[in-house]
Design a protein around this motif. Structure first.
Motif, PDB file in Angstrom:
ATOM      1  N   GLN A 107      33.670 -24.840  71.296  1.00 22.27           N
ATOM      2  CA  GLN A 107      32.227 -23.573  71.393  1.00 22.27           C
ATOM      3  C   GLN A 107      32.917 -22.506  70.903  1.00 22.27           C
ATOM      4  OE1 GLN A 107      33.480 -25.391  73.841  1.00 22.27           O
ATOM      5  NE2 GLN A 107      34.323 -24.549  75.464  1.00 22.27           N
ATOM      6  N   THR A 108      34.976 -22.647  70.746  1.00 17.66           N
ATOM      7  CA  THR A 108      35.379 -21.254  70.510  1.00 17.66           C
ATOM      8  C   THR A 108      35.671 -20.991  68.861  1.00 17.66           C
ATOM      9  OG1 THR A 108      37.376 -22.028  71.287  1.00 17.66           O
ATOM     10  CG2 THR A 108      35.815 -20.623  72.708  1.00 17.66           C
ATOM     11  N   LEU A 109      35.118 -22.179  68.664  1.00 15.05           N
ATOM     12  CA  LEU A 109      36.201 -22.740  67.035  1.00 15.05           C
ATOM     13  C   LEU A 109      36.185 -21.424  65.998  1.00 15.05           C
ATOM     14  CD1 LEU A 109      37.694 -25.113  65.639  1.00 15.05           C
ATOM     15  CD2 LEU A 109      35.182 -25.780  65.091  1.00 15.05           C
ATOM     16  N   GLY A 110      35.234 -21.347  65.718  1.00 12.77           N
ATOM     17  CA  GLY A 110      34.469 -20.356  65.453  1.00 12.77           C
ATOM     18  C   GLY A 110      35.090 -18.615  65.173  1.00 12.77           C
ATOM     19  N   ALA A 111      35.565 -17.968  66.380  1.00 13.69           N
ATOM     20  CA  ALA A 111      36.037 -17.293  67.048  1.00 13.69           C
ATOM     21  C   ALA A 111      37.769 -17.671  66.854  1.00 13.69           C
ATOM     22  CB  ALA A 111      35.547 -16.639  68.885  1.00 13.69           C
TER      23      ALA A 111
ATOM     24  N   PHE B 258      46.435 -16.255  59.941  1.00 14.66           N
ATOM     25  CA  PHE B 258      48.125 -16.544  60.381  1.00 14.66           C
ATOM     26  C   PHE B 258      48.762 -17.901  59.780  1.00 14.66           C
ATOM     27  CE2 PHE B 258      51.336 -17.907  63.804  1.00 14.66           C
ATOM     28  CZ  PHE B 258      51.592 -19.481  63.623  1.00 14.66           C
ATOM     29  N   ALA B 259      47.284 -18.903  59.556  1.00 15.37           N
ATOM     30  CA  ALA B 259      48.681 -20.003  59.047  1.00 15.37           C
ATOM     31  C   ALA B 259      48.460 -19.698  57.225  1.00 15.37           C
ATOM     32  CB  ALA B 259      47.062 -21.292  59.052  1.00 15.37           C
ATOM     33  N   ILE B 260      47.724 -18.507  56.914  1.00 17.39           N
ATOM     34  CA  ILE B 260      47.564 -18.446  55.718  1.00 17.39           C
ATOM     35  C   ILE B 260      49.401 -17.232  55.139  1.00 17.39           C
ATOM     36  CG2 ILE B 260      47.435 -16.093  53.735  1.00 17.39           C
ATOM     37  CD1 ILE B 260      44.563 -17.066  54.472  1.00 17.39           C
ATOM     38  N   VAL B 261      49.813 -16.640  56.237  1.00 17.61           N
ATOM     39  CA  VAL B 261      51.847 -15.808  56.619  1.00 17.61           C
ATOM     40  C   VAL B 261      52.203 -16.741  56.420  1.00 17.61           C
ATOM     41  CG1 VAL B 261      52.393 -14.343  58.119  1.00 17.61           C
ATOM     42  CG2 VAL B 261      50.134 -13.856  57.662  1.00 17.61           C
TER      43      VAL B 261
ATOM     44  N   ILE C  14      58.609 -15.669  66.206  1.00 19.38           N
ATOM     45  CA  ILE C  14      58.239 -16.691  66.698  1.00 19.38           C
ATOM     46  C   ILE C  14      58.226 -17.151  68.207  1.00 19.38           C
ATOM     47  CG2 ILE C  14      58.097 -19.504  66.543  1.00 19.38           C
ATOM     48  CD1 ILE C  14      56.973 -17.571  63.935  1.00 19.38           C
ATOM     49  N   VAL C  15      59.407 -16.870  68.576  1.00 23.39           N
ATOM     50  CA  VAL C  15      59.713 -17.173  70.051  1.00 23.39           C
ATOM     51  C   VAL C  15      58.822 -16.285  70.883  1.00 23.39           C
ATOM     52  CG1 VAL C  15      61.484 -18.013  71.822  1.00 23.39           C
ATOM     53  CG2 VAL C  15      62.052 -18.794  69.503  1.00 23.39           C
ATOM     54  N   PHE C  16      59.072 -15.226  70.230  1.00 24.85           N
ATOM     55  CA  PHE C  16      58.442 -13.935  71.936  1.00 24.85           C
ATOM     56  C   PHE C  16      57.017 -14.307  71.783  1.00 24.85           C
ATOM     57  CE2 PHE C  16      58.269 -10.004  73.336  1.00 24.85           C
ATOM     58  CZ  PHE C  16      57.179  -9.265  72.952  1.00 24.85           C
ATOM     59  N   SER C  17      56.819 -14.593  70.565  1.00 29.25           N
ATOM     60  CA  SER C  17      55.272 -14.749  70.496  1.00 29.25           C
ATOM     61  C   SER C  17      54.616 -15.581  71.034  1.00 29.25           C
ATOM     62  CB  SER C  17      54.374 -14.453  68.637  1.00 29.25           C
ATOM     63  OG  SER C  17      54.682 -13.785  67.558  1.00 29.25           O
ATOM     64  N   PHE C  18      55.205 -17.250  71.156  1.00 31.19           N
ATOM     65  CA  PHE C  18      54.527 -18.162  71.673  1.00 31.19           C
ATOM     66  C   PHE C  18      54.890 -18.213  73.187  1.00 31.19           C
ATOM     67  CE2 PHE C  18      52.777 -20.556  68.721  1.00 31.19           C
ATOM     68  CZ  PHE C  18      53.077 -20.901  67.260  1.00 31.19           C
ATOM     69  N   THR C  19      55.562 -17.919  73.648  1.00 30.86           N
ATOM     70  CA  THR C  19      55.932 -17.368  74.997  1.00 30.86           C
ATOM     71  C   THR C  19      55.760 -16.390  75.744  1.00 30.86           C
ATOM     72  OG1 THR C  19      57.724 -17.013  74.641  1.00 30.86           O
ATOM     73  CG2 THR C  19      58.511 -18.767  74.713  1.00 30.86           C
ATOM     74  N   PHE C  20      55.864 -15.250  75.210  1.00 25.35           N
ATOM     75  CA  PHE C  20      55.436 -13.905  75.661  1.00 25.35           C
ATOM     76  C   PHE C  20      53.477 -13.643  75.259  1.00 25.35           C
ATOM     77  CE2 PHE C  20      56.428 -10.360  79.336  1.00 25.35           C
ATOM     78  CZ  PHE C  20      55.686  -9.335  78.315  1.00 25.35           C
ATOM     79  N   ILE C  21      53.695 -13.132  74.036  1.00 26.31           N
ATOM     80  CA  ILE C  21      52.063 -12.591  73.352  1.00 26.31           C
ATOM     81  C   ILE C  21      51.005 -13.988  74.049  1.00 26.31           C
ATOM     82  CG2 ILE C  21      51.342 -11.759  71.898  1.00 26.31           C
ATOM     83  CD1 ILE C  21      53.134 -11.107  70.332  1.00 26.31           C
ATOM     84  N   LYS C  22      51.003 -14.767  74.129  1.00 29.91           N
ATOM     85  CA  LYS C  22      50.585 -15.757  73.713  1.00 29.91           C
ATOM     86  C   LYS C  22      50.042 -15.762  75.294  1.00 29.91           C
ATOM     87  CE  LYS C  22      48.818 -20.782  73.346  1.00 29.91           C
ATOM     88  NZ  LYS C  22      49.976 -22.173  72.298  1.00 29.91           N
TER      89      LYS C  22
ATOM     90  N   ALA D  58      43.696 -16.753  72.806  1.00 34.19           N
ATOM     91  CA  ALA D  58      44.158 -17.018  71.267  1.00 34.19           C
ATOM     92  C   ALA D  58      43.669 -16.253  69.518  1.00 34.19           C
ATOM     93  CB  ALA D  58      43.405 -18.401  70.920  1.00 34.19           C
ATOM     94  N   PRO D  59      42.872 -15.641  69.417  1.00 36.67           N
ATOM     95  CA  PRO D  59      42.266 -15.046  68.203  1.00 36.67           C
ATOM     96  C   PRO D  59      43.677 -14.025  67.923  1.00 36.67           C
ATOM     97  CG  PRO D  59      40.452 -15.810  69.165  1.00 36.67           C
ATOM     98  CD  PRO D  59      41.953 -15.550  70.262  1.00 36.67           C
ATOM     99  N   ALA D  60      43.499 -13.130  69.808  1.00 36.10           N
ATOM    100  CA  ALA D  60      44.837 -12.041  69.825  1.00 36.10           C
ATOM    101  C   ALA D  60      46.019 -11.981  69.226  1.00 36.10           C
ATOM    102  CB  ALA D  60      44.392 -11.400  70.805  1.00 36.10           C
ATOM    103  N   PHE D  61      46.243 -13.069  70.138  1.00 33.36           N
ATOM    104  CA  PHE D  61      48.086 -14.403  69.951  1.00 33.36           C
ATOM    105  C   PHE D  61      47.965 -14.343  67.705  1.00 33.36           C
ATOM    106  CE2 PHE D  61      51.065 -16.647  69.582  1.00 33.36           C
ATOM    107  CZ  PHE D  61      50.607 -18.089  69.446  1.00 33.36           C
TER     108      PHE D  61
END
Length: 847
Positions: free
Chosen positions: A113-117, A125-128, A152-160, A165-168
């Motif tokens: 249900q959140t696939l589009g969002a 993210f994938a393009i970058v 990468i570490v900061f994003s996947f541990t703290f930001i996430k 998910a979209p903001a992360f």
């Protein structure tokens, strides 16, 4: 553990967890703990970001190996075909792999249900990420590698953990682009040219999410460093790739050896940081958990009904909430009632076995006191039933003690000088602190300031006691271990005699790992084996997962043992209370009949022999910590009052709503009891059982035949079995262990429709499902009648069946079947059941 019908009914009665019935104080404490943990994690990233900033300014890695000029990011080489490059990225296998992984994860989580969002932000993210992987010449710049790994570490541990998910995905991609190319975009603005984007982002993001006070300090440090360091401009150089470094970048061959050396140093630094964190986990546990709601709590314990009659079973239910410090907790629920001075426990408890708690757990429970088993114990009037939970637990404590040269202390005393004031010590009367839970460890020395000399006429002493914490209703059942940890030089001269009648023996890290951690692990795995019997679906999978969690806790416990005897240069000597002394204490505990008074134990008073050269270490005054650890089994209790109404002589009465049913048999009482607790129409349920079998479940007149003896269950030639006459051909899944509908109807593990309780619950569930299907769906009901009893074959019965407009009459017709061909069809079934209901269960006079 599987949830029973009692648990489900109780949730419906009490409301959803986490809403009106949630303990706000508990949530506040847990939220506070989570916020503190997040803030601490933010501090680690602040430190790492500032170290990276210093590395960016340096030409070497703290003088160990060269890193090249100051990090200034990369610049775009304009003029390339942006659209063509973007098309190549999207068409690449790397981007396709990202997209495929994203879709697989969404399908596996059933989160379509959140696939589009999320798709747009994940696509960016994938393009970058694909762009950086394909155009990977930045790997030749060691500082760029450090930046990339940190982001990468900061994003996947703290930001996430702080964004959806979209903001992360958006923050991660944008941070990579700005960190790598932001310097170039601002290269013409001298004021902003050398600002460290990464450090500034980390500081303000962490402060915005956690209000971490260290963020302010790092802003000040950043300003100081920017004033100290002078920068020189760096000119961009051309190249053939889509972006190039703004300085001569070394080749991969030239930097390979230096990179791996740097990686090794980074790993070593990380290990040192990790070890410090582990040490803090040991020394800081007491202060961190001094007010945390640790232990096992019984909450919302109540009777399932406001009152019972003498011939009824009594049901008690509640919620057990458990939170552990380190050790896994094994919780066993039970209930008892007193018969004089004896406690009589019920065997009918759900969950029936102990269950493990590894961090935080909430479990509903129910205790049933069968009337036949407690007929002479639960009597008319007010009765007290006590729910209890047995569990193992650990309590840690420490006491801060000051040591000073005895002659200096005497000299200052003669001159009326206060040593605490002279040395700037504010905590003049330290008290022992314990982790929260059912007990508190009290420790005290003869004086907070102990004079140290080469010999002693009167030895300083250490006393230790255990008191029940305020608000806990329960008692210690037995002790597993009592450990005393003294700083080196403050130890016991003779552990066998220095503590009076209490004898101690040496205790080291090896014993900690084997006897202490190993024992707790063995108890944990045993609970896993017994808690998931083979009769349950996926039992082996659940057992394996449970044991894996036990082993994870074992590894943590053993690692803690390595640091238990040494902390930041301070060595500790361990002493364990002798097993024979513990056995004596436990024997006395087993004889005590806890009656609600507070338990207090004064275990020992030991004489200490501090050695000046080891304790003082050439200092006039030193501060040491004396630590203690105890493991024990505790039982927490919660009483509940139950009202039982007296019956008249030879009168057996059950209640359906406000209607009294006199002369009810044992089976009829059971049907009424379950119908009252589960059915939306109890009179109709009882009427069906009355009409179908006259409440006969077993052919020999007993109630216990069931799964173990199905041939003794009352079944007719058509295959309809039990008190509710559930048909084996129409409902085969209800006669097969562990099926979905059995669980949904509230049948217990190991039960099928052959068992009387499960048979009644299944009849109630089937009737309710027919009500939901046909009761208010006229079109579906009439089309089903036409299919089973067509007007062409039997116009009168077709019309009769269609004439039922009451939703429950339609459900009754479906329960008995839509057939209208004699002799099997019971065409007057609806009318006969309603007649029984009106006569016996509705309080109406029927002519």
């Amino acid at each position: 553990m599987p949830k029973t019908y009692i648990q489900k009914s109780r949730k419906a009665f009490n409301g959803k967890k986490g809403q009106a019935n949630l303990n706000p104080g508990f949530v506040t404490r847990v939220a506070s703990h989570v916020e503190k943990h997040t803030s601490d994690k933010g501090t680690y990233f602040l430190v790492l970001a500032f170290i990276i900033f210093l590395i960016d300014l340096s030409t070497t890695f703290f003088g160990l190996f060269p890193l090249g000029p100051r990090y200034a990011g990369f610049e775009w080489v304009w003029g390339f075909d942006f659209v063509n490059i973007l098309a190549n990225i999207v068409a690449s296998g790397i981007f396709g792999t990202f997209a495929l992984f994203f879709i697989i994860v969404k399908i596996a989580r059933r989160d379509l249900q959140t696939l589009g969002a999320e798709a747009v932000s994940f696509g960016f993210f994938a393009i970058v990420m694909t762009f950086f992987i394909l155009n990977n010449n930045w790997i030749g710049t060691p500082k760029a590698i450090i930046h990339f790994i940190f982001i990468i570490v900061f994003s996947f541990t703290f930001i996430k953990s702080n964004e959806d998910a979209p903001a992360f995905y958006f923050f991660t991609a944008l941070l990579l682009l700005i960190d790598f190319f932001g310097y170039t975009l601002l290269s013409n603005l001298v004021i902003l040219r050398y600002l460290p984007f990464l450090l500034i982002f980390v500081i303000f993001y962490i402060y915005g999410k956690t209000q971490n006070g260290w963020s302010i300090m790092f802003v000040i440090l950043l300003l100081i460093v920017l004033f100290i360091f002078a920068y020189k401009d760096v000119k961009a150089q051309g190249g053939d790739l889509s972006f190039i470094a703004k300085t001569d970048a070394p080749t991969l061959e030239q930097t390979k050896d230096d990179f791996f050396k740097g990686l090794q140093n980074f790993y070593n630094s990380w290990q040192i940081s990790l070890q410090r964190q582990i040490r803090y986990a040991i020394t800081g546990k007491v202060e961190q958990n001094q007010y945390e709601p640790l232990g096992v709590y019984l909450e919302k314990v109540k009777s399932a009904d406001t009152k019972y009659y003498e011939n009824e079973d009594v049901v008690i239910w509640g919620t057990v909430r458990a939170r552990t410090l380190d050790d896994p907790i094994n919780v066993k629920i039970g209930c008892y009632v007193r018969d004089g001075s004896n406690r009589v426990q019920t065997k009918d408890v759900e969950p029936p076995t102990a269950f493990p708690v590894f961090t935080l757990e909430e479990q509903d429970f129910a205790c049933t006191f069968k009337n036949k088993d407690f007929l002479n114990i639960l009597k008319s009037g007010s009765n007290s039933i006590t729910a209890f939970a047995d569990f193992n637990f650990e309590t840690l404590a420490f006491l801060k003690v000051y040591f000073m040269d005895r002659e200096r202390l005497r000299a200052m005393t003669r001159e009326n000088l206060d040593p605490f004031d002279e040395f700037g010590i504010k905590d003049k009367k330290p008290v022992s602190k314990s982790t929260n839970g059912p007990t508190h460890i009290g420790m005290e020395t003869t004086s907070p300031l102990v004079g140290v000399g080469s010999s002693y006429i009167t030895f300083p002493t250490l006393s230790m006691s255990i008191q029940s914490n305020q608000g806990w209703e329960g008692r210690i059942k037995k002790f597993s271990e009592i450990i005393l940890l003294l700083p080196k030089g403050v130890g016991l001269t003779d552990p066998q005699t220095d503590c009076g009648e209490r004898k101690f023996t040496a205790y080291d890290s090896g014993q900690c790992k084997e006897s202490s951690c190993g024992k707790v692990n063995k108890e944990c795995t045993d609970v896993c084996d017994k808690g998931y019997p083979d009769s349950q679906p996926n039992s082996q999978f659940d057992r394996d997962n449970c044991k894996a969690s036990c082993n994870e806790k074992l590894a943590i416990c053993q690692k803690d043992c390595d640091f238990l005897f040494q902390e930041e240069g301070q060595q500790y000597l361990g002493f364990a209370l002798d097993k024979s002394d513990i056995d004596k204490i436990n024997t006395k505990l087993a004889k005590d009949d806890f009656s609600g008074s507070v338990q207090n134990f004064e275990f020992f008073r030991c004489k200490l022999s501090p050695k000046p050269e080891e304790v003082l270490e050439n200092s006039p005054i030193t501060t040491k910590s004396i630590r203690a650890k105890i493991r024990y089994d505790y039982t927490v209790e919660k009483p509940v009052a139950v009202r039982i109404e007296k019956l008249g002589i030879d009168e057996r009465t059950s209640k359906i709503g406000e209607v009294s049913v006199t002369g009810a048999s044992e089976t009829e009482n059971k049907v009424i009891q379950l119908a009252n607790s589960l059915s939306s129409n109890p009179p109709l349920t009882a009427s069906i059982a009355n009409r179908e079998t006259r409440f006969d479940h077993c052919t020999d007149g007993t109630l216990i035949c069931g799964t173990s003896n199905p041939q003794n269950v009352n079944c007719n030639p058509s295959g309809s079995c039990g008190v509710m006459q559930i048909n084996k051909n129409a409902h085969p899944d209800l006669f097969t262990l562990g099926t979905t509908r059995l669980n949904s109807f509230g049948c217990l593990t190991g039960e099928t429709a052959y068992d009387i309780d499960c048979n009644i619950k299944s009849g109630i569930g089937i009737l309710q499902s027919y009500y939901n299907t046909y009761g208010n769906n006229k079109a579906l009901y009439e089309s089903t009648v036409d299919a089973k009893c067509s007007a062409a074959n039997n116009f009168e019965l077709n019309a009769k069946y269609k004439a039922y407009i009451n939703p429950w009459d339609r459900a009754l017709r479906a329960y008995n079947g839509f057939g209208c061909t004699p002799p099997g069809a019971d065409v007057n079934y609806v009318e006969e059941v309603n007649k029984i209901k009106d006569a016996r269960y509705s309080g109406k006079a029927v002519s």
